[in-house]
Motif scaffolding. Sequence first.
Motif, short mmCIF file in Angstrom:
data_model
loop_
_atom_site.label_atom_id
_atom_site.label_comp_id
_atom_site.label_asym_id
_atom_site.label_seq_id
_atom_site.Cartn_x
_atom_site.Cartn_y
_atom_site.Cartn_z
N TRP A 508 0.31 -0.98 0.34
CA TRP A 508 0.20 0.17 0.02
C TRP A 508 0.62 1.66 -0.11
O TRP A 508 0.65 2.37 -0.77
CB TRP A 508 -0.92 -0.36 1.46
CG TRP A 508 -2.01 1.35 1.63
CD1 TRP A 508 -2.87 1.16 0.77
CD2 TRP A 508 -1.04 1.97 2.31
NE1 TRP A 508 -3.30 2.71 1.46
CE2 TRP A 508 -2.56 3.03 2.53
CE3 TRP A 508 -0.70 2.28 3.29
CZ2 TRP A 508 -2.47 4.39 2.72
CZ3 TRP A 508 -0.44 3.20 4.43
CH2 TRP A 508 -1.24 4.61 4.06
N GLU A 511 1.46 2.42 -3.13
CA GLU A 511 0.42 2.57 -4.35
C GLU A 511 0.84 4.15 -4.48
O GLU A 511 0.74 4.84 -3.83
CB GLU A 511 -0.68 2.18 -3.67
CG GLU A 511 -0.92 0.79 -3.62
CD GLU A 511 -1.95 0.35 -3.25
OE1 GLU A 511 -3.02 1.14 -2.95
OE2 GLU A 511 -2.65 -1.16 -3.14
N GLU A 512 0.65 4.48 -6.03
CA GLU A 512 -0.02 6.23 -5.86
C GLU A 512 -0.70 6.69 -4.99
O GLU A 512 -2.62 5.95 -5.13
CB GLU A 512 0.73 6.88 -7.68
CG GLU A 512 2.00 5.94 -8.35
CD GLU A 512 2.52 6.62 -7.53
OE1 GLU A 512 2.71 7.84 -7.11
OE2 GLU A 512 3.42 6.49 -8.21
#
Length: 512
Positions: A508, A511-512
């Motif tokens: 997570w 993640e962008e």
Amino acid sequence: MSKKIYKIGTRGSLLAVTQCTQVKEELEKLTGDQFELEIIKTQGDLITDKPLWQLDGKDFFTKELDEALLTNKVDMVVHSYKDLGSERPQGIKLAAITKRHFAHDILFIKNETIKNLSNKKEFIVGTSSPRRIVNIEAQLSEYLPTDNIKVETKMLRGNVNTRIGKLVDGQYDAIVLALPGIERLAHSEKSLEELKVLLKDLNYMILPQSTFPSAASQGALAIECNEENTELYQKLQLIEDKVTVSEVSRERQAFNGYGGGCHLAVGVNVKRVGDNYIHSHRGKNEDKSISELRLESVSETFKGDKTNAFIGLPLEKVNGESHYIYDEFINKEQSSPISLNEKADFFATSNYCINQLENSRDSINNLWAAGTKTMKQLAKKGFWVNGTSDSLGHDELEILRQSKCIQVMNPKMSLNILTHRDSVSDIGKVIGCYERIETPMSDEYRRKLEQSEVFFWTSFNQYQRFCAQVPSIKDKFHCTGLGKTKQKFDENNIAAKAFIGIEDFKAWLKEE
């Protein structure tokens, strides 16, 4: 209003009759009507010399029941939901999905086989399920208390009695069955007596869903009726369980996304935990390996800087990355081993606890691990581990320990929880295996903590100790696993985003 009489179509196996009888009794209690069983033989019951996936056609356990329902020979049918294909005949309506208490697979093994494992080079497991074949041959050896053993599978068909009988006769080293089916038998007085004979001198391992996900919808019963019978449909809705519906609908959607069918070698399990759903998919599809463990979450979102996140484990305990901040403040010091002489169940919460078990092997009735990592570490030390709470904490452990099936083999005893000294529990006796010792916090480390915006905590005690040193941490974005730590955050009304574990959290972060 006069009492109505309804006929329930069912297969004739002990399990099918037992689960239909349980549905019948529940419906009679809720509606005041009378329900009678009608035994119907299916193609799947008659062909037992080949795996189902090798046979031509489909719906081996349902076609004859479908015909009886459509021709009004019966008013309703009860299926193991995993036996139902996604395409159902026109005119048949799914009326209810019952609550499932277990979905796991369970491995049965003779006690004498466990004792002789170190002398074996091959370990033969009976199953005809493609997903079990793939996952067991690839993963099971890590959970066995022996080195350099090759796990292979061998075809196993027949009803529950026949399959267990083949294990007892020595045709296999172990067999794998669906726990929910055995559990239903254990809850019927007549079949329980048969189980006691069959399971005598056997041991077990409940296979963790994170590594050995069960079949999509395993453990749930599907009740169907003729779509024109609206009155019966309304009565059947009384026994539908909404949580189970939410889980199995996701499982079947994922299963169909892989192509579906009894030949598909992919296990799919979804478990609701609070407002989250844990998805575990594992196996092979068209020669492509499937390995997915993720959380479908409605937890808090975060839009800030994840770069310098805090991970509440020592650097050496994780696959560390230098830009993250690790726990350099609280060290764990192991206690000296002690002998625990009273026969009991044991729950090892981490690898820090394994040392305590070395002098207590003869006292172990059932042995449980907090997660698969600890379970595999115990196996390497020569312990047979009966199962794991799969990082879901004490509540999940207590659910597994309530199983009547496993109590037939090993009666439920008092529980010793092997954990840190300052832990408390209302489900068992705490055995302190290590203590947490604070070390002086440098100014540089304190500055790093103050600059971090995201924190992953491995215990609530850890969170409290860090906040006492750096009060600004309280206002940061907090994350935990799904077990006891998350529960403590919720109890204290502190918002925390849940993750399956450290690796899920680290994914997570990227993640962008």
